[in-house]
Design an enzyme around this catalytic site. Sequence first.
Site, PDB file in Angstrom:
ATOM      1  CG  ASN A   1      -1.731   1.224   1.382  1.00  0.00           C
ATOM      2  OD1 ASN A   1      -1.836   2.016   0.441  1.00  0.00           O
ATOM      3  ND2 ASN A   1      -2.349   1.417   2.545  1.00  0.00           N
ATOM      4  CD1 TRP A   2       3.506   0.943  -3.015  1.00  0.00           C
ATOM      5  CD2 TRP A   2       3.470   2.178  -4.894  1.00  0.00           C
ATOM      6  NE1 TRP A   2       4.160   0.240  -3.980  1.00  0.00           N
ATOM      7  CE2 TRP A   2       4.160   0.963  -5.158  1.00  0.00           C
ATOM      8  CE3 TRP A   2       3.326   3.099  -5.937  1.00  0.00           C
ATOM      9  CZ2 TRP A   2       4.694   0.671  -6.407  1.00  0.00           C
ATOM     10  CZ3 TRP A   2       3.861   2.803  -7.186  1.00  0.00           C
ATOM     11  CH2 TRP A   2       4.538   1.601  -7.414  1.00  0.00           C
TER      12      TRP A   2
ATOM     13  CD  GLU B   1      -3.071   5.545   6.616  1.00  0.00           C
ATOM     14  OE1 GLU B   1      -3.015   5.595   5.371  1.00  0.00           O
ATOM     15  OE2 GLU B   1      -2.154   5.063   7.314  1.00  0.00           O
TER      16      GLU B   1
HETATM   17  C1  PEP Z   1      -1.000   0.060   6.036  1.00  0.00           C
HETATM   18  O1  PEP Z   1      -1.167   1.259   6.033  1.00  0.00           O
HETATM   19  O2  PEP Z   1      -1.803  -0.675   5.440  1.00  0.00           O
HETATM   20  C2  PEP Z   1       0.157  -0.471   6.761  1.00  0.00           C
HETATM   21  C3  PEP Z   1       0.142  -1.718   7.128  1.00  0.00           C
HETATM   22  O3  PEP Z   1       1.179   0.405   7.005  1.00  0.00           O
HETATM   23  P1  PEP Z   1       2.602   0.067   7.689  1.00  0.00           P
HETATM   24  O4  PEP Z   1       3.087  -1.217   7.083  1.00  0.00           O
HETATM   25  O5  PEP Z   1       3.466   1.230   7.329  1.00  0.00           O
HETATM   26  O6  PEP Z   1       2.352  -0.050   9.160  1.00  0.00           O
END
Ligand code: PEP
Length: 251
Positions: free
Chosen positions: A9-10, A98
């Site tokens: 997930n960029w 988010e």
């Molecule tokens: C995400 O936002 O889906 C995620 C898992 O972020 P991170 O790996 O940076 O915790």
Amino acid sequence: MRKNIVAGNWKMNKDLNEGIALAKEVNALAAQAVPKCEIVLGTPFIHLAEVSKTVDDSKITVAAQNCADKVSGAYTGEVSAAMIKSTGAEYVILGHSERRAYYGETNAILKEKVNIALANGLKPIFCIGEVLAEREADKHFDVVKSQIEEGVFHLSPTEFGKIVLAYEPVWAIGTGKTATSAQAQEMHAFIRGIIVKKYGAQLADDTTILYGGSCNPTNAKELFANPDVDGGLIGGASLKAGDFMAIINAF
Ligand code: PEP
């Protein structure tokens, strides 16, 4: 048959050129390996078409990170599921914490998005997960259960079979604080259990449930070794091809 998936997930990172360069790097690394999972790149909307053309689609598929809750029409600034599908993307990430926290996406809105995504041939990667206060109040199972019941349990068994779930404890996202392997397995087994009650053992067994939240090359192997953890949704570590590939190779 349950599929293992590692999905990046960029988020809102990488301009178009940087995104294409990253996709090319991941594609080159994947070409040298024999990945034991499907690889998904969750890019910003503007990258989707170009990244889809760049990668070897026998190993790597592409996901949008959101879609509109309307089919088409006068919704300035929105991007429809049909538009996403036309880029070559196969998946859409829906219900990321988010989106829920910053853009007011409720379970009711997400249910609409899930319906529209499926109607347009996109497979939702549906995110669920509790915030820290909910875990501390021992409400994490109830929260996750209602997110699933209200977001995807209206689907027919055939439709539900196209859903990938991603358990992402919000307190672990981008914080460097990962759920322990035991906490991940406990929640994933709980999720599979409620799917058994709703759709039966076979469909529950076939459902891919990803873990997300500070998954990295160091902890991926232990997390993925759990019987109910079928891969990861990876934020920060998906922005570096080498780290992302190391997570993929944890299978
Ligand atoms: C995400 O936002 O889906 C995620 C898992 O972020 P991170 O790996 O940076 O915790």
